[in-house]
Design a protein around this motif. Structure first.
Motif, PDB file in Angstrom:
ATOM      1  N   LEU A  94      -0.954   2.038   6.692  1.00 31.05           N
ATOM      2  CA  LEU A  94      -1.139   1.586   5.334  1.00 31.05           C
ATOM      3  C   LEU A  94      -2.627   2.400   5.205  1.00 31.05           C
ATOM      4  N   ASP A  95      -1.840   3.464   4.185  1.00 28.19           N
ATOM      5  CA  ASP A  95      -2.287   4.341   3.150  1.00 28.19           C
ATOM      6  C   ASP A  95      -3.625   4.727   4.368  1.00 28.19           C
ATOM      7  N   GLY A  96      -2.458   5.240   5.261  1.00 30.74           N
ATOM      8  CA  GLY A  96      -2.994   6.372   6.616  1.00 30.74           C
ATOM      9  C   GLY A  96      -3.916   5.788   7.887  1.00 30.74           C
ATOM     10  N   PHE A 123       0.616  -1.537   0.465  1.00 34.65           N
ATOM     11  CA  PHE A 123       0.083  -0.038   0.005  1.00 34.65           C
ATOM     12  C   PHE A 123       1.199   1.297  -0.281  1.00 34.65           C
ATOM     13  N   LYS A 124       0.307   1.762  -1.068  1.00 34.87           N
ATOM     14  CA  LYS A 124       0.995   3.656  -0.602  1.00 34.87           C
ATOM     15  C   LYS A 124       0.472   4.434   0.464  1.00 34.87           C
ATOM     16  N   ASN A 125       1.904   5.775   1.007  1.00 37.11           N
ATOM     17  CA  ASN A 125       0.979   6.488   2.565  1.00 37.11           C
ATOM     18  C   ASN A 125       1.743   5.436   3.282  1.00 37.11           C
ATOM     19  N   SER A 126       2.620   4.406   3.605  1.00 38.08           N
ATOM     20  CA  SER A 126       2.496   3.473   4.276  1.00 38.08           C
ATOM     21  C   SER A 126       3.931   2.967   4.618  1.00 38.08           C
ATOM     22  N   GLU A 143      -7.033  -1.209 -10.196  1.00 41.73           N
ATOM     23  CA  GLU A 143      -6.016  -1.194  -8.955  1.00 41.73           C
ATOM     24  C   GLU A 143      -7.071  -3.167  -8.114  1.00 41.73           C
ATOM     25  N   CYS A 179     -11.509  -0.064  -4.389  1.00 40.87           N
ATOM     26  CA  CYS A 179     -10.430   0.150  -5.483  1.00 40.87           C
ATOM     27  C   CYS A 179     -10.559   1.816  -6.545  1.00 40.87           C
TER      28      CYS A 179
END
Length: 161
Positions: A62-64, A29-32, A93, A88
């Motif tokens: 995980l993603d915030g 996950f992005k922003n993790s 995605e 998604c």
């Protein structure tokens, strides 16, 4: 002190794979990221039966969304009664999260999967709740029938139903 308090934090019990699982999830996950790792001291090791100095908890994002993973031993097992929904926006995605999260795990019907650590996930299009609660009951029924035929969800097929 953080700017805002995350009032509810998912707390995942693992036998001894908390750090490995957290690293796996933050790679997907992005922003993790992993925030902190706490280790068992003498008192905690004696009470839990876990080795002194071994990983006790891993706090990660995980993603915030913050999570905590615990190495608590074999006493409790993860199961499908609790799952995490990954909403998604695109089929790309859906495909990416499905591929990564199911690696070494098991896939199931309706976008559900269990990862290699036993955590259950639902990888779904963000519009799924709208599609299954259409004001046209026939449309909603067609969407549900299509959904029940799928493992990994196909966004366009669901929209066309």
């Amino acid at each position: 002190m953080p700017d805002s308090l995350q009032r509810i934090t998912p707390f995942l019990w693992f036998d001894s794979q908390a750090e490995e699982a957290a690293k796996f999830y933050v790679s997907i996950f992005k922003n993790s990221k992993i925030l902190t790792i706490a280790r068992y001291g003498k008192a905690g090791a004696e009470a839990s039966g876990r080795p002194n100095g071994s990983v006790m908890t891993v706090k990660f994002v995980l993603d915030g969304q913050e999570f905590v993973a615990l190495n608590g031993g074999p006493h409790f097992k993860l199961n499908e009664a609790i799952s995490f929904v990954v909403n998604c926006e695109t089929q790309k995605e859906i495909d990416e999260f499905w591929e990564k999260l199911s690696q070494g795990g098991q896939t199931d019907q309706c976008g559900w999967l269990k990862d290699k650590f036993g955590v259950s996930w639902q990888v779904v299009p963000a519009v799924l709740s709208e599609l299954v609660s259409e004001s046209d009951p026939d449309k909603s029924e067609r969407v549900m029938r299509a959904l029940l035929q799928m493992k990994k969800l196909d966004l366009e097929t669901l929209k066309r139903a």
